[in-house]
Motif scaffolding. Sequence first.
Motif, PDB file in Angstrom:
ATOM      1  N   THR A 143     -10.625   9.939  -3.364  1.00 17.00           N
ATOM      2  CA  THR A 143     -11.719  10.718  -2.772  1.00 17.00           C
ATOM      3  C   THR A 143     -12.619   9.832  -1.917  1.00 17.00           C
ATOM      4  N   ASP A 144     -13.392   8.986  -2.549  1.00 20.34           N
ATOM      5  CA  ASP A 144     -14.392   8.205  -1.825  1.00 20.34           C
ATOM      6  C   ASP A 144     -13.784   7.045  -1.026  1.00 20.34           C
ATOM      7  N   PHE A 145     -12.715   6.447  -1.529  1.00 18.94           N
ATOM      8  CA  PHE A 145     -12.163   5.249  -0.911  1.00 18.94           C
ATOM      9  C   PHE A 145     -10.768   5.477  -0.348  1.00 18.94           C
ATOM     10  N   VAL A 146     -10.468   6.685   0.107  1.00 18.73           N
ATOM     11  CA  VAL A 146      -9.123   6.966   0.596  1.00 18.73           C
ATOM     12  C   VAL A 146      -8.853   6.252   1.927  1.00 18.73           C
ATOM     13  N   LEU A 147      -9.837   6.152   2.805  1.00 22.66           N
ATOM     14  CA  LEU A 147      -9.628   5.482   4.091  1.00 22.66           C
ATOM     15  C   LEU A 147      -9.361   3.980   3.913  1.00 22.66           C
ATOM     16  N   PRO A 148     -10.182   3.237   3.155  1.00 26.48           N
ATOM     17  CA  PRO A 148      -9.845   1.820   2.946  1.00 26.48           C
ATOM     18  C   PRO A 148      -8.510   1.632   2.216  1.00 26.48           C
ATOM     19  N   PHE A 149      -8.191   2.551   1.312  1.00 30.65           N
ATOM     20  CA  PHE A 149      -6.918   2.486   0.593  1.00 30.65           C
ATOM     21  C   PHE A 149      -5.743   2.627   1.562  1.00 30.65           C
ATOM     22  N   GLU A 150      -5.827   3.553   2.480  1.00 25.27           N
ATOM     23  CA  GLU A 150      -4.755   3.761   3.454  1.00 25.27           C
ATOM     24  C   GLU A 150      -4.678   2.620   4.462  1.00 25.27           C
ATOM     25  N   ILE A 151      -5.823   2.088   4.881  1.00 25.56           N
ATOM     26  CA  ILE A 151      -5.828   0.954   5.805  1.00 25.56           C
ATOM     27  C   ILE A 151      -5.182  -0.268   5.150  1.00 25.56           C
ATOM     28  N   ALA A 152      -5.505  -0.505   3.873  1.00 33.61           N
ATOM     29  CA  ALA A 152      -4.893  -1.621   3.152  1.00 33.61           C
ATOM     30  C   ALA A 152      -3.385  -1.426   3.028  1.00 33.61           C
ATOM     31  N   SER A 153      -2.952  -0.199   2.780  1.00 40.06           N
ATOM     32  CA  SER A 153      -1.505   0.041   2.667  1.00 40.06           C
ATOM     33  C   SER A 153      -0.804  -0.171   4.006  1.00 40.06           C
ATOM     34  N   LEU A 154      -1.442   0.215   5.109  1.00 45.74           N
ATOM     35  CA  LEU A 154      -0.842  -0.025   6.424  1.00 45.74           C
ATOM     36  C   LEU A 154      -0.771  -1.520   6.749  1.00 45.74           C
ATOM     37  N   LEU A 155      -1.816  -2.260   6.404  1.00 43.31           N
ATOM     38  CA  LEU A 155      -1.795  -3.710   6.633  1.00 43.31           C
ATOM     39  C   LEU A 155      -0.699  -4.389   5.812  1.00 43.31           C
ATOM     40  N   LEU A 156      -0.517  -3.952   4.572  1.00 46.15           N
ATOM     41  CA  LEU A 156       0.564  -4.511   3.757  1.00 46.15           C
ATOM     42  C   LEU A 156       1.930  -4.150   4.327  1.00 46.15           C
ATOM     43  N   LEU A 157       2.079  -2.934   4.849  1.00 46.32           N
ATOM     44  CA  LEU A 157       3.340  -2.537   5.467  1.00 46.32           C
ATOM     45  C   LEU A 157       3.630  -3.384   6.701  1.00 46.32           C
ATOM     46  N   ILE A 158       2.613  -3.630   7.523  1.00 51.59           N
ATOM     47  CA  ILE A 158       2.789  -4.471   8.710  1.00 51.59           C
ATOM     48  C   ILE A 158       3.166  -5.898   8.297  1.00 51.59           C
ATOM     49  N   ALA A 159       2.541  -6.414   7.233  1.00 52.28           N
ATOM     50  CA  ALA A 159       2.880  -7.761   6.755  1.00 52.28           C
ATOM     51  C   ALA A 159       4.321  -7.819   6.263  1.00 52.28           C
ATOM     52  N   LEU A 160       4.784  -6.784   5.569  1.00 55.97           N
ATOM     53  CA  LEU A 160       6.174  -6.754   5.103  1.00 55.97           C
ATOM     54  C   LEU A 160       7.159  -6.685   6.262  1.00 55.97           C
TER      55      LEU A 160
END
Length: 173
Positions: A143-160
């Motif tokens: 709910t409150d932190f969905v945007l930072p959660f998704e940004i972190a997941s995209l950054l991890l995907l780019i790193a992989l």
Amino acid sequence: MIKMLFYFFAAVAILSGAYMVLTRNLLYAGFALLLTLLSVAAIYVLLFADFVAVTQLMVYVGGVLVLILFGIMLSSRVHDKSVMSENVNKGWGITISLLTLIGLCYTIWQTKFASLPWLQAASTDMLGAQKSTVQGIGIKLMTDFVLPFEIASLLLLIALIGAAYIATDKQEV
């Protein structure tokens, strides 16, 4: 009983961490790291931080440590030489460790733990209000932190993707 378990797991974590740093055999150091990480997870369980304990087990013990141990075991013999770490300049390491320990002890000594409001409130009801933190963390993440959660997941995907690209064999066709 909980206090004795806490001191036991703290001692195990400290001793295995010290052994990990002081041993020359990388495989033994990896197993000492396993024992250290498991002890820290047990301390989290004793502190009722169940989400952090499970995260410790899944991420560090289940992922990072397994990769380290497989890397050590698969490359233990490089050109007929055993992989050993070099203990260079132990004096600086011990000095910096002791200075850090003295600084942490001083900080703990100067802190007035009895005056912390959350600690005063917790001292009245010892275990009655303890419940799982996983549901609250999950609701906050979605709910409150969905945007930072998704940004972190995209950054991890780019790193992989970058790591996979770097690891590929770049032969010209």
